[in-house]
Design a protein around this motif. Sequence first.
Motif, mmCIF file in Angstrom:
data_model
loop_
_atom_site.group_PDB
_atom_site.id
_atom_site.type_symbol
_atom_site.label_atom_id
_atom_site.label_comp_id
_atom_site.label_asym_id
_atom_site.label_seq_id
_atom_site.Cartn_x
_atom_site.Cartn_y
_atom_site.Cartn_z
ATOM 1 N N THR A 1 -47.577 -31.867 -2.654
ATOM 2 C CA THR A 1 -48.359 -30.573 -2.610
ATOM 3 C C THR A 1 -49.712 -32.050 -3.923
ATOM 4 O O THR A 1 -48.892 -32.765 -3.461
ATOM 5 N N TRP B 1 -51.502 -22.905 -8.456
ATOM 6 C CA TRP B 1 -52.317 -22.509 -7.021
ATOM 7 C C TRP B 1 -51.718 -23.784 -6.173
ATOM 8 O O TRP B 1 -51.941 -23.225 -5.126
ATOM 9 N N PRO B 2 -51.736 -24.348 -6.309
ATOM 10 C CA PRO B 2 -50.991 -25.701 -5.243
ATOM 11 C C PRO B 2 -50.637 -25.442 -4.353
ATOM 12 O O PRO B 2 -49.167 -24.216 -4.558
ATOM 13 N N GLY B 3 -50.719 -25.124 -3.046
ATOM 14 C CA GLY B 3 -49.857 -24.813 -1.973
ATOM 15 C C GLY B 3 -48.663 -25.296 -1.819
ATOM 16 O O GLY B 3 -48.361 -26.869 -1.806
ATOM 17 N N ASN B 4 -47.785 -24.585 -1.669
ATOM 18 C CA ASN B 4 -46.105 -25.037 -1.025
ATOM 19 C C ASN B 4 -45.937 -25.175 -2.104
ATOM 20 O O ASN B 4 -44.276 -26.244 -1.634
ATOM 21 N N ASP C 1 -43.080 -19.372 -7.446
ATOM 22 C CA ASP C 1 -44.495 -19.297 -6.290
ATOM 23 C C ASP C 1 -45.795 -18.160 -8.088
ATOM 24 O O ASP C 1 -44.729 -17.530 -8.855
ATOM 25 N N LYS D 1 -51.128 -12.397 -3.534
ATOM 26 C CA LYS D 1 -52.621 -13.319 -3.054
ATOM 27 C C LYS D 1 -53.585 -11.532 -1.831
ATOM 28 O O LYS D 1 -52.796 -11.376 -1.268
ATOM 29 N N ASN E 1 -48.655 -20.743 -2.753
ATOM 30 C CA ASN E 1 -49.207 -21.461 -3.460
ATOM 31 C C ASN E 1 -48.054 -20.825 -4.519
ATOM 32 O O ASN E 1 -47.559 -19.787 -5.454
ATOM 33 N N TYR F 1 -62.046 -22.880 -3.145
ATOM 34 C CA TYR F 1 -61.373 -23.802 -2.867
ATOM 35 C C TYR F 1 -61.983 -25.003 -3.557
ATOM 36 O O TYR F 1 -63.874 -24.974 -3.365
#
Length: 553
Positions: free
Chosen positions: A30, A71-74, A120, A124, A132, A315
């Motif tokens: 990520t 917030w970083p995805g996954n 996590d 959201k 996230n 974003y």
Amino acid sequence: MFIPMLMAQCSEKQGEKWLPLCENLIVIGTYAQTELGHGTFVRGLETTATYDPQTEQFIINSPTLTSTKWWPGNLGKTTNHAVVLAQLYTGGKCHGIHAFIVQHRDMETHQPLPGVEVGDIGPKFGYEAVDNGFLRYHNVRIPRDNMLMRYSEVTKDGRYIRKANEKLTYGTMVFVRSAIVSTAAKNLGEACTIAIRYSAVRRQSEMKPGEPEPQVLDYQTQQHKLFPLLATSYAYWFAGRSMRETYLDIQGQIMAGDFKRLPELHALSAGLKAMSTWATNEGIETCRLSCGGHGYSHASGLPKIYVDATPACTYEGENTVMMLQTARYLMKACGQAAQGNELPGFVAYLNQKGVDRCMIGDDLSLVSLVSAYQHRARRLIGKAALQMKAHMERGQPQEVAWNLASVQLVHCAKAHVQCYVLKNFVDSIEQYGHHEDVARVLTQLCQLFAVDGILNNAGDFLQGGFMSYDQLDNMTAKLLDLLAAIRPNAVALVDAFDFSDHLLQSVLGRYDGNVYENMLEWAKSSPLNDTQVHDSYYQYMQPFLKEMHKSKL
């Protein structure tokens, strides 16, 4: 952004090591930029990477609560590595933000590594299936080679070497923003597809007493809601494609150290990202409302598209900040133009004097429409520059003057981006010149996009006497003519996006138009309909009703 960052910033040797691991899903990564206390202001990030020459390692640390990556995805449960942006320290000196590959989970057990807090961030607005996450480092050590070293390097003894211009790091941002613009156009196109297809199926009220109910799409008000959005989705799709192709075209120049076009492309990509996501966010909601009560149901597919598209407005930075990035470049370009310097690329229109009066005629010439948009942008950019100058002449420092003029700066940046989008739309139509009918319909869409923009920003075009009130009235009449001209091709224009039913997940937007039969089937499939009487009836309602009955007796 994980793999694009590696591709852009790994040295050749690092790429040979890391990219195969990513492609084979051994390393799942990520991109960790945003922190709890900072996002868009990258220079303000607090995570540190301090080099220890004794061990030839970097010490990654989150020194404050607000330095927690957020917030970083996954990140929460899925990934095992991250590209982490951190302040680089060597020999007690800070060299600014650099990127590092940091492992945060064990490759066998997937447990967090010592010194790592990861999890996590919770529910959201949408994207509930995406974990996230948050990430904190407590003096986690990584090898020296885990610093991405294509453009800068720390030697074994701790010397810092910058190999290339720092502007090279803009390239990844441009690439990612082009993807965001294209995705925004796709999301808006999906919403338009659903709303226009459904409006062709749905019949409502009477135009003439005793006659069959007309299709909702035959109502001018419905066309006025949807057709400008359809034109906008096409416009931004062309813009995203063009920006991506331009970046790929100049990538060789960038790698050779020629950065002439990169600042403009970077500034333009920031503005396009903001404008496209704003337009999409508002447009999807308009599409939902245009579907009446059924648009509120998840069966329409529109609520999901909305919650998936909305995060794009923040974003890589909140959109107003993106617009100010564009404005900063425009102020520099305006200053250069005032000094008589020839400007490169799209901003070259700032060198032109242009016409003082609007030349748009009944034929809605694309050239005259572009000229009007250029006049508006040129005037607003100049006005913002004069406002900045006035504040500084009154003794305000540049940064204070910037803040005092920021509303005008955002406004002129919007005008510049809209001008680019229109000009690019016009240029894109030329590619279809050998298909006369296609070019004709695309021209109608482009004209509608331009005329709708003029009417929505009428004050800008009227100021200075550039456009008269009679011309503005004519724009309204032309818009209504364009709605009628586009109506016969509206369904074909959304079908041209080629979104499958599986992708849309919409009963209202089905390709075959069998809406009502499938709405009933969709409703019957609800788990609440597995039984005729729900357990809650026996547990709550039946005893309550019995008590009420007894009390009345």
